[in-house]
Design an enzyme around this catalytic site. Structure first.
Site, PDB file in Angstrom:
ATOM      1  N   ASP A  19      57.353 -50.672  38.477  1.00  0.00           N
ATOM      2  CA  ASP A  19      57.799 -50.118  37.191  1.00  0.00           C
ATOM      3  C   ASP A  19      57.164 -48.756  36.864  1.00  0.00           C
ATOM      4  O   ASP A  19      56.607 -48.565  35.770  1.00  0.00           O
ATOM      5  CB  ASP A  19      57.437 -51.103  36.047  1.00  0.00           C
ATOM      6  CG  ASP A  19      57.922 -52.519  36.298  1.00  0.00           C
ATOM      7  OD1 ASP A  19      58.985 -52.686  36.906  1.00  0.00           O
ATOM      8  OD2 ASP A  19      57.221 -53.460  35.858  1.00  0.00           O
ATOM      9  N   GLU A 227      67.961 -53.778  32.094  1.00  0.00           N
ATOM     10  CA  GLU A 227      66.565 -53.528  31.671  1.00  0.00           C
ATOM     11  C   GLU A 227      66.117 -52.158  32.188  1.00  0.00           C
ATOM     12  O   GLU A 227      66.869 -51.457  32.856  1.00  0.00           O
ATOM     13  CB  GLU A 227      65.624 -54.617  32.200  1.00  0.00           C
ATOM     14  CG  GLU A 227      65.535 -54.676  33.715  1.00  0.00           C
ATOM     15  CD  GLU A 227      64.712 -55.849  34.235  1.00  0.00           C
ATOM     16  OE1 GLU A 227      64.185 -56.649  33.450  1.00  0.00           O
ATOM     17  OE2 GLU A 227      64.601 -55.954  35.478  1.00  0.00           O
TER      18      GLU A 227
HETATM   19  O1  FUB Z   1      57.593 -55.929  35.992  1.00  0.00           O
HETATM   20  C1  FUB Z   1      58.108 -56.940  35.154  1.00  0.00           C
HETATM   21  C2  FUB Z   1      59.539 -56.656  34.821  1.00  0.00           C
HETATM   22  O2  FUB Z   1      60.296 -56.588  36.032  1.00  0.00           O
HETATM   23  C3  FUB Z   1      59.794 -55.319  34.182  1.00  0.00           C
HETATM   24  O3  FUB Z   1      59.432 -55.274  32.831  1.00  0.00           O
HETATM   25  C4  FUB Z   1      61.240 -55.169  34.463  1.00  0.00           C
HETATM   26  O4  FUB Z   1      61.765 -53.904  34.238  1.00  0.00           O
HETATM   27  C5  FUB Z   1      61.289 -55.576  35.922  1.00  0.00           C
HETATM   28  O5  FUB Z   1      60.933 -54.513  36.779  1.00  0.00           O
END
Ligand code: FUB
Length: 329
Positions: A19, A227
């Site tokens: 991320d 997301e």
């Molecule tokens: O790293 C945990 C979660 O997985 C992140 O918040 C999302 O964007 C995905 O990458």
């Protein structure tokens, strides 16, 4: 300090990182990643495998490294309101202070977004007592515009709980999003207050539309928001890029306004090894780069990810060339 790094290879191998939010502060490149924990626990759609507890900040004076790991910048034990799962963070600079934004579950298991401050881009960051009032879900991305107004984009489906906020209040038992022919759930945006510590406006849902102005529908999994929002500006357009989750792409949409509506344009990054895909886009020494992660270093273990980068190219009309993460350019 890690040795030289190359495009499309992990920038560090002594930690699992994911991320990545990349920023240039004072001519130096800083990367704010999640810090994946190495464990053998179960993997599920709720994201319980992402058990992260702390953050490290990485920096590079030049794009080919070396990469410096500045050690622990913030730990969940130091955040009064947070209980677990320190997921994808971001950072911003304003008014002589560095701000670090991060999601975590509160003591009721609800994802919220917190902020912590430092006089240094590498921390350590001092968290506020409480999460940002009115914040929810995951994956904050903070954008400071040329007029000095700052916006926080956020939201994630499934484990990120955005379905549970469809009515504006948290409904813990809701699992479903809209019907497949209805507008998909959009990411949220709120303007930040002058001191960067609270929301000045209530979070608004962003609309992502197709070339005819029709909302992207929930069943359109190649294009709908899942997301990991990121905002950057190029030639006076705001580019909103994000993960499509179940179809594992990074895609983008553009707008003349930071709050949209955004018109869908195309794919930036084809699927990587591993379930999640998450990115940021940054200009550094007159070139544009995509920072992203994959699970190649762990042979595909979803919660053991590694940050990588590659150069990103625009076409003359402002569209972005699609990147194949495993084809060297
Ligand atoms: O790293 C945990 C979660 O997985 C992140 O918040 C999302 O964007 C995905 O990458």
């Amino acid at each position: 300090m890690t040795k030289k790094v190359h495009q499309n290879e992990p920038i560090v191998t002594h930690l699992y990182t994911a991320d990545p939010s990349a920023h240039v502060f004072d001519g130096k490149l800083y990367i704010y990643p999640s810090h994946d924990l190495d464990h053998d626990g179960p993997d599920n759609d709720n994201g319980d495998q992402y058990r992260m507890e702390d953050y490290h900040v990485l920096s590079m004076k030049s794009i080919d490294g070396p990469v410096e790991d500045h050690d622990e910048a913030l730990h969940v034990r130091d955040v009064p309101w947070a209980s677990k799962q320190m997921w994808a963070p971001d950072a911003a600079y304003k008014n002589g202070t560095y701000y670090f934004y991060f999601p975590a579950r509160d003591h009721d298991g609800v994802f919220r977004i917190g902020v912590a401050t430092s006089q240094s881009p590498t921390g350590p960051f001092k968290p506020e007592e409480n999460y940002i009032e009115g914040s929810y879900s995951i994956d904050p991305a903070v954008f400071v515009d040329q007029d000095n107004r700052a916006y926080c984009y956020f939201g994630g489906l499934w484990g990120g709980q955005l379905e549970k906020w469809q009515t504006g209040t948290f409904l813990p038992h809701v699992e479903e999003g809209p019907a497949i022919d209805q507008p998909a759930i959009g990411p949220r945006v709120a303007e930040l207050s002058e001191d960067m510590l609270s929301f000045k406006t209530e979070p608004k849902e962003i609309s992502i539309v197709d070339e005819d102005g029709k909302p992207i529908v929930a069943g359109d999994e190649d294009r709908r928001y899942f997301e990991g929002p990121w905002i950057h500006k190029y030639n006076d357009y705001y580019y909103l890029s994000y993960s499509t989750g179940t179809t594992h792409k990074i895609v983008y949409a553009i707008s003349k306004s930071p709050e949209g509506p955004f018109e869908f344009k195309g794919t930036i990054l084809n699927p990587v090894i591993g379930w999640t895909t998450h990115h940021s886009i940054v200009e550094f020494n007159n070139k544009w780069y995509l920072f992203y992660h994959d699970c190649s270093l762990s042979d595909g273990v979803n919660h053991k990810r590694s940050v990588k980068f590659t150069e990103l190219h625009y076409n003359e009309d402002g569209t972005i060339q699609t990147i194949d993460p495993y084809k060297q350019s």
